[in-house]
Design a protein around this motif. Sequence first.
Motif, PDB file in Angstrom:
ATOM      1  N   ASP A 185       0.840  -1.207   0.000  1.00  0.00           N
ATOM      2  CA  ASP A 185       0.000   0.000   0.000  1.00  0.00           C
ATOM      3  C   ASP A 185       0.873   1.256   0.000  1.00  0.00           C
ATOM      4  OD1 ASP A 185      -2.590   1.132  -0.048  1.00  0.00           O
ATOM      5  OD2 ASP A 185      -2.390   1.636   2.086  1.00  0.00           O
ATOM      6  N   GLU A 186       1.934   1.266   0.804  1.00  0.00           N
ATOM      7  CA  GLU A 186       2.859   2.406   0.807  1.00  0.00           C
ATOM      8  C   GLU A 186       3.482   2.608  -0.572  1.00  0.00           C
ATOM      9  OE1 GLU A 186       5.881   1.958   3.800  1.00  0.00           O
ATOM     10  OE2 GLU A 186       4.401   1.666   5.393  1.00  0.00           O
ATOM     11  N   ILE A 187       3.853   1.512  -1.218  1.00  0.00           N
ATOM     12  CA  ILE A 187       4.466   1.597  -2.545  1.00  0.00           C
ATOM     13  C   ILE A 187       3.459   2.132  -3.563  1.00  0.00           C
ATOM     14  CG2 ILE A 187       5.367   0.182  -4.446  1.00  0.00           C
ATOM     15  CD1 ILE A 187       6.833  -1.469  -2.316  1.00  0.00           C
ATOM     16  N   LYS A 188       2.218   1.678  -3.462  1.00  0.00           N
ATOM     17  CA  LYS A 188       1.176   2.169  -4.381  1.00  0.00           C
ATOM     18  C   LYS A 188       1.020   3.679  -4.245  1.00  0.00           C
ATOM     19  CE  LYS A 188      -3.095   1.880  -3.259  1.00  0.00           C
ATOM     20  NZ  LYS A 188      -4.436   1.458  -2.871  1.00  0.00           N
ATOM     21  N   VAL A 189       0.930   4.170  -3.019  1.00  0.00           N
ATOM     22  CA  VAL A 189       0.780   5.609  -2.791  1.00  0.00           C
ATOM     23  C   VAL A 189       2.012   6.354  -3.289  1.00  0.00           C
ATOM     24  CG1 VAL A 189       0.606   7.370  -0.977  1.00  0.00           C
ATOM     25  CG2 VAL A 189      -0.829   5.328  -0.870  1.00  0.00           C
ATOM     26  N   ALA A 190       3.199   5.796  -3.018  1.00  0.00           N
ATOM     27  CA  ALA A 190       4.436   6.452  -3.466  1.00  0.00           C
ATOM     28  C   ALA A 190       4.524   6.491  -4.990  1.00  0.00           C
ATOM     29  CB  ALA A 190       5.643   5.731  -2.880  1.00  0.00           C
ATOM     30  N   LEU A 234       1.936   6.582  -7.076  1.00  0.00           N
ATOM     31  CA  LEU A 234       0.967   7.581  -7.537  1.00  0.00           C
ATOM     32  C   LEU A 234       1.480   9.012  -7.312  1.00  0.00           C
ATOM     33  CD1 LEU A 234      -2.344   5.915  -6.320  1.00  0.00           C
ATOM     34  CD2 LEU A 234      -1.528   6.133  -8.682  1.00  0.00           C
ATOM     35  N   GLU A 235       2.233   9.216  -6.237  1.00  0.00           N
ATOM     36  CA  GLU A 235       2.782  10.538  -5.950  1.00  0.00           C
ATOM     37  C   GLU A 235       4.094  10.791  -6.688  1.00  0.00           C
ATOM     38  OE1 GLU A 235       3.197  10.540  -1.695  1.00  0.00           O
ATOM     39  OE2 GLU A 235       1.069  10.990  -1.380  1.00  0.00           O
ATOM     40  N   GLY A 236       4.675   9.745  -7.261  1.00  0.00           N
ATOM     41  CA  GLY A 236       5.958   9.883  -7.942  1.00  0.00           C
ATOM     42  C   GLY A 236       7.117  10.010  -6.962  1.00  0.00           C
ATOM     43  N   ALA A 237       6.971   9.453  -5.783  1.00  0.00           N
ATOM     44  CA  ALA A 237       7.992   9.586  -4.742  1.00  0.00           C
ATOM     45  C   ALA A 237       8.440   8.228  -4.213  1.00  0.00           C
ATOM     46  CB  ALA A 237       7.447  10.440  -3.607  1.00  0.00           C
ATOM     47  N   LEU A 238       8.558   7.253  -5.089  1.00  0.00           N
ATOM     48  CA  LEU A 238       8.972   5.911  -4.677  1.00  0.00           C
ATOM     49  C   LEU A 238      10.461   5.920  -4.356  1.00  0.00           C
ATOM     50  CD1 LEU A 238       8.071   2.957  -4.334  1.00  0.00           C
ATOM     51  CD2 LEU A 238       8.729   2.590  -6.696  1.00  0.00           C
TER      52      LEU A 238
END
Length: 143
Positions: free
Chosen positions: A83-88, A90-94
């Motif tokens: 889930d953290e990776i998905k959000v990152a 989408l935000e372009g901050a992986l």
Amino acid sequence: MKVIGPGGISQTGGPSKAKTSGGSGFRLPGVGEAQGPAQSAGVSATSGIMGVEALLALQDVGGPLERKRKAVSRAGRILDVLDEIKVALLEGALTPHQLDRLSRAIRDERAQTDDPKLEAVLEEIEVRAAVEMAKLEQARRAA
């Protein structure tokens, strides 16, 4: 005293006297016994400790409910990282740290499972994480 049924008791005789014959009743260790080889026979009672150690080892393994609880906990950890990776993404901050956490969580789960279907899913997630890691490294080199 003798119990003869649900409602009655009968007296069969007076109180009985304690038997003092040489039977094998209750005795305190070391009282009235000879010291020496005869006393060493009591040492064999320590073999019962081995049974206790085996029971303690079985408790550490846990039953099916305990294994299921631990598996659900590990799965929850993997889902949280995903889930953290998905959000990152989408935000372009992986970050590589997030992908590394996912890889570690998958390795931990793979060591605990023997289900081929679950292992296949974990393999797919691990491959996808490796692809994302390679994309991040390429983007850093290009920048």
